[in-house]
Design an enzyme around this catalytic site. Structure first.
Site, short mmCIF file in Angstrom:
data_model
loop_
_atom_site.label_atom_id
_atom_site.label_comp_id
_atom_site.label_asym_id
_atom_site.label_seq_id
_atom_site.Cartn_x
_atom_site.Cartn_y
_atom_site.Cartn_z
CG ASN A 95 6.92 67.20 -41.51
OD1 ASN A 95 6.79 67.45 -40.31
ND2 ASN A 95 8.04 66.73 -42.03
CG HIS A 112 -0.49 66.27 -37.57
ND1 HIS A 112 0.67 66.42 -36.85
CD2 HIS A 112 -1.28 65.44 -36.83
CE1 HIS A 112 0.58 65.74 -35.71
NE2 HIS A 112 -0.58 65.12 -35.68
N1 APR Z 1 17.79 66.95 -38.48
C1 APR Z 1 17.20 66.04 -37.68
N2 APR Z 1 16.35 66.36 -36.65
C2 APR Z 1 16.13 67.68 -36.45
C3 APR Z 1 16.72 68.70 -37.24
C4 APR Z 1 17.58 68.29 -38.30
N3 APR Z 1 18.19 69.18 -39.10
N4 APR Z 1 16.29 69.91 -36.77
C5 APR Z 1 15.46 69.65 -35.73
N5 APR Z 1 15.37 68.31 -35.54
C6 APR Z 1 14.58 67.60 -34.52
C7 APR Z 1 14.52 68.27 -33.16
O1 APR Z 1 15.63 67.87 -32.35
C8 APR Z 1 13.19 67.73 -32.63
O2 APR Z 1 13.38 66.48 -31.99
O3 APR Z 1 13.26 67.56 -34.99
C9 APR Z 1 12.36 67.52 -33.89
C10 APR Z 1 11.29 68.59 -34.10
O4 APR Z 1 10.34 68.45 -33.06
P1 APR Z 1 9.04 69.39 -33.09
O5 APR Z 1 9.45 70.79 -33.35
O6 APR Z 1 8.25 69.07 -31.87
O7 APR Z 1 8.23 68.90 -34.40
P2 APR Z 1 7.31 67.64 -34.55
O8 APR Z 1 7.79 66.50 -33.70
O9 APR Z 1 7.17 67.38 -36.00
O10 APR Z 1 5.89 68.17 -33.97
C11 APR Z 1 4.81 67.30 -34.08
O11 APR Z 1 3.38 69.07 -33.27
O12 APR Z 1 2.48 71.20 -33.23
C12 APR Z 1 2.34 69.93 -33.73
O13 APR Z 1 1.16 69.54 -35.70
C13 APR Z 1 2.42 69.93 -35.23
O14 APR Z 1 3.03 68.06 -36.63
C14 APR Z 1 3.46 68.88 -35.55
C15 APR Z 1 3.54 68.09 -34.25
#
Ligand code: APR
Length: 239
Positions: A95, A112
């Protein structure tokens, strides 16, 4: 052949993604209402996008800077910080908000980048801490006279602190993964260093592939993380 150090039962690594900040009102990327459903990654999160249309990229990140500064940590961030009462904790986060720090976590590795920083678009070493939500504008220059850019790792760029982050996992007795789809590399590879005999938990709402050896707890971070932390602070394994 390097000998692996002993596991330290007092060391915890918490690896987080956008899902831990979702209940603070910040969008995730790949959920149904995620950021990448509303804007094309190629238009805002690549060096080519920056070359082609820097103003559009700045507008995108200035909006996210403002949202991140106006957001507050939620019970999941505070619970992670509370672990420091008893354990040596390192947070490794994908994040770019600073909600972990604002909740009290003292060792946070941003792989990141960080929305509250700006950096020279030419010399990566020139980092500038911008104040509360100040937008980065065209014409904001670094001391060497180059345009400032968001301190965000774009697709195709080198991840920050990769080896430092991987090293944290080698001795961790407990690993807690929160709110990430583990779909972006090499960030997701950091977890590969987790030890087979460490206690490993992943909390998310849904994930395509549970990482090997991790217990999967589905649900909201703000309700699940405080109870996991309570177990660990009282010496219990997570059931
Ligand atoms: N509580 C727990 N988990 C949650 C919640 C919540 N309230 N809301 C969403 N999630 C979960 C979703 O089910 C999903 O598995 O969080 C995850 C979010 O996944 P992504 O949107 O892909 O985010 P992330 O994994 O952080 O992405 C990684 O991608 O685009 C790049 O640089 C960006 O750092 C980011 C990286």
């Amino acid at each position: 052949m390097s000998v692996k150090p002993e596991i330290n039962p007092n060391k915890i690594v918490v690896f987080t993604g956008a899902g831990i900040s979702a209940e603070s009102g910040l969008q995730t990327f790949r959920d149904s209402n995620g950021l990448w459903n509303n804007v094309d990654v190629a238009d805002v999160a690549t060096p080519e996008a920056w070359e082609a249309n820097p103003q559009f990229v700045l507008d995108f990140y200035n909006t996210r800077r403002k949202e991140a500064f106006e957001a507050s940590p939620n019970p999941a961030h505070y619970a992670v910080a509370k672990l420091e009462e008893k354990y040596e904790v390192v947070v490794i986060t994908q994040n770019v908000d600073d909600l972990h720090e604002r909740a009290g976590s003292s060792k946070v590795i941003h792989v990141h980048g960080l929305l509250k920083n700006a950096r020279s678009s030419v010399n990566d070493a020139l980092l500038y801490l911008y104040d509360q939500g100040k937008p980065i504008q065209m014409g904001d220059l670094c001391e060497e006279g180059s345009q400032l850019r968001p301190d965000i790792v774009w697709f195709g760029e080198q991840i920050h602190h990769y080896e430092t982050a991987r090293k944290q996992l080698v001795a961790a007795g407990k690993v807690l993964v929160v709110g990430t789809s583990l779909s972006v590399f090499p960030a997701a590879d950091i977890l590969k260093k987790a030890r087979y005999n460490a206690e490993k938990i992943i909390v998310t709402k849904q994930i395509d592939k549970r990482p090997a050896g991790f217990k999967l707890l589905r649900g909201n971070a703000s309700s699940l993380i405080p109870s996991i932390v309570d177990d660990w602070l009282h010496g219990r394994s997570v059931s």
